[in-house]
Design a protein around this motif. Structure first.
Motif, short mmCIF file in Angstrom:
data_model
loop_
_atom_site.label_atom_id
_atom_site.label_comp_id
_atom_site.label_asym_id
_atom_site.label_seq_id
_atom_site.Cartn_x
_atom_site.Cartn_y
_atom_site.Cartn_z
N ARG A 38 1.08 -1.36 0.14
CA ARG A 38 0.05 -0.07 0.01
C ARG A 38 1.00 1.27 0.12
NH1 ARG A 38 -5.29 0.36 2.29
NH2 ARG A 38 -4.97 -1.49 3.18
N ASN A 39 0.60 2.31 -0.70
CA ASN A 39 1.21 3.51 -0.89
C ASN A 39 2.65 3.42 -0.81
OD1 ASN A 39 -1.20 5.10 -0.12
ND2 ASN A 39 -1.08 4.57 1.86
N TYR A 40 2.98 2.79 -2.26
CA TYR A 40 4.45 2.94 -2.67
C TYR A 40 4.93 4.36 -3.16
CZ TYR A 40 8.60 1.73 -5.13
OH TYR A 40 9.90 1.59 -5.43
N ARG A 41 5.86 4.79 -2.64
CA ARG A 41 6.22 6.01 -2.89
C ARG A 41 7.63 6.11 -3.25
NH1 ARG A 41 2.97 6.96 2.01
NH2 ARG A 41 1.54 8.80 1.55
N CYS A 42 8.06 6.94 -4.35
CA CYS A 42 9.40 6.78 -4.84
C CYS A 42 9.38 8.43 -5.35
CB CYS A 42 9.79 5.93 -5.70
SG CYS A 42 8.92 6.23 -7.41
N ARG A 43 10.59 9.08 -5.82
CA ARG A 43 10.73 10.21 -6.29
C ARG A 43 9.83 10.45 -7.54
NH1 ARG A 43 14.18 10.54 -10.35
NH2 ARG A 43 15.48 8.74 -10.81
N LEU A 44 9.52 9.33 -8.04
CA LEU A 44 8.78 9.42 -9.37
C LEU A 44 7.44 9.47 -9.17
CD1 LEU A 44 10.85 6.98 -11.55
CD2 LEU A 44 11.26 9.47 -11.56
N GLY A 45 6.89 9.25 -8.14
CA GLY A 45 5.13 9.36 -8.03
C GLY A 45 5.00 8.43 -6.95
N LEU A 63 2.28 7.31 -12.66
CA LEU A 63 2.10 6.01 -12.11
C LEU A 63 2.86 4.84 -12.88
CD1 LEU A 63 -2.05 6.18 -12.07
CD2 LEU A 63 -0.26 6.02 -10.11
N ILE A 64 3.26 5.08 -14.12
CA ILE A 64 4.03 4.29 -14.98
C ILE A 64 5.38 4.33 -14.53
CG2 ILE A 64 5.13 3.73 -17.16
CD1 ILE A 64 2.35 4.27 -18.49
N ALA A 65 5.93 5.39 -14.35
CA ALA A 65 7.28 5.76 -13.96
C ALA A 65 7.69 5.10 -12.40
CB ALA A 65 7.65 7.05 -13.81
N ALA A 66 6.66 5.12 -11.41
CA ALA A 66 6.67 4.66 -10.31
C ALA A 66 6.48 2.90 -10.23
CB ALA A 66 5.47 5.38 -9.51
N ALA A 67 5.80 2.53 -11.22
CA ALA A 67 5.77 1.07 -11.39
C ALA A 67 7.00 0.51 -11.75
CB ALA A 67 4.43 0.83 -12.28
N GLN A 68 7.58 1.45 -12.78
CA GLN A 68 9.00 0.72 -13.24
C GLN A 68 9.89 0.78 -12.12
OE1 GLN A 68 9.14 3.61 -16.63
NE2 GLN A 68 8.60 1.93 -17.94
N HIS A 69 9.86 1.87 -11.32
CA HIS A 69 10.69 2.05 -10.19
C HIS A 69 10.49 0.75 -9.21
CE1 HIS A 69 12.30 3.39 -6.44
NE2 HIS A 69 13.27 4.13 -7.19
N TYR A 70 9.10 0.68 -8.84
CA TYR A 70 8.77 -0.51 -7.89
C TYR A 70 9.41 -1.94 -8.50
CZ TYR A 70 5.86 -3.93 -5.57
OH TYR A 70 5.39 -4.89 -4.77
N LEU A 71 9.32 -1.95 -9.72
CA LEU A 71 9.68 -3.48 -10.31
C LEU A 71 11.16 -3.47 -10.19
CD1 LEU A 71 7.33 -3.54 -13.43
CD2 LEU A 71 7.18 -5.04 -11.50
N GLN A 72 11.93 -2.30 -10.53
CA GLN A 72 13.33 -2.24 -10.63
C GLN A 72 13.79 -2.65 -9.26
OE1 GLN A 72 15.45 1.68 -11.33
NE2 GLN A 72 16.53 0.49 -12.70
N CYS A 106 2.15 -7.06 -15.80
CA CYS A 106 1.59 -6.12 -15.16
C CYS A 106 0.35 -5.34 -15.87
CB CYS A 106 2.80 -4.98 -14.86
SG CYS A 106 4.05 -5.71 -13.89
N ARG A 107 -0.54 -4.94 -14.93
CA ARG A 107 -1.29 -3.96 -15.66
C ARG A 107 -1.81 -2.77 -14.61
NH1 ARG A 107 -5.86 -8.10 -13.88
NH2 ARG A 107 -6.98 -6.89 -12.44
N PHE A 108 -2.47 -1.83 -15.09
CA PHE A 108 -2.80 -0.70 -14.54
C PHE A 108 -4.23 -0.53 -14.43
CE2 PHE A 108 1.31 0.18 -16.22
CZ PHE A 108 2.11 0.84 -14.94
#
Length: 123
Positions: free
Chosen positions: A31-38, A78-87, A97-99
């Motif tokens: 829940r609430n994954y945060r990074c500098r991208l979003g 959202l896409i950038a944050a998801a890519q960061h999450y996966l990385q 993945c899907r949004f």
């Protein structure tokens, strides 16, 4: 509406969306994954898919529905944050993945919940 009350409303909407999605068979991963991208409101698993969920709540439809409020700029974040999450996961998530977007409109005594699966894709 104050910032604090909007935050509380947002937290309640996320909790409601999470519960709703769990009743539909999804499993909460984060829940609430945060990074500098979003930020991603909910990261869930739906069978073979890893699902990044944006939760939107609108009290009035005067400016469009909750789902209509997902702009191309918001999608890109959202896409950038998801890519960061996966990385950051380091390859531990090999699922497709899907949004998804969950739109919530509070009504008297209940809530109207709209779940839009695969709402947008990587371009």
């Amino acid at each position: 509406m104050t910032r604090s009350s909007r935050h509380d409303q947002g937290q309640q909407a996320e909790q409601l969306a999470c519960h709703y999605l769990q009743t539909q068979g999804l499993r909460l991963a984060q829940r609430n994954y945060r990074c500098r991208l979003g930020e991603i409101d909910l990261v869930m698993e739906d069978g073979e898919h890893l699902v990044f969920v944006e939760v939107r709540c609108r009290r009035k439809g005067r400016f469009g529905s909750a789902i209509d409020s997902i702009t191309p700029t918001k999608q890109a974040r959202l896409i950038a944050a998801a890519q960061h999450y996966l990385q950051q996961a380091g390859g531990t998530h090999n699922k497709p993945c899907r949004f998804d977007v969950v739109g919530i409109t509070p009504l008297q005594g209940s809530n109207d919940i709209v779940w839009l699966q695969d709402a947008f894709r990587l371009e």
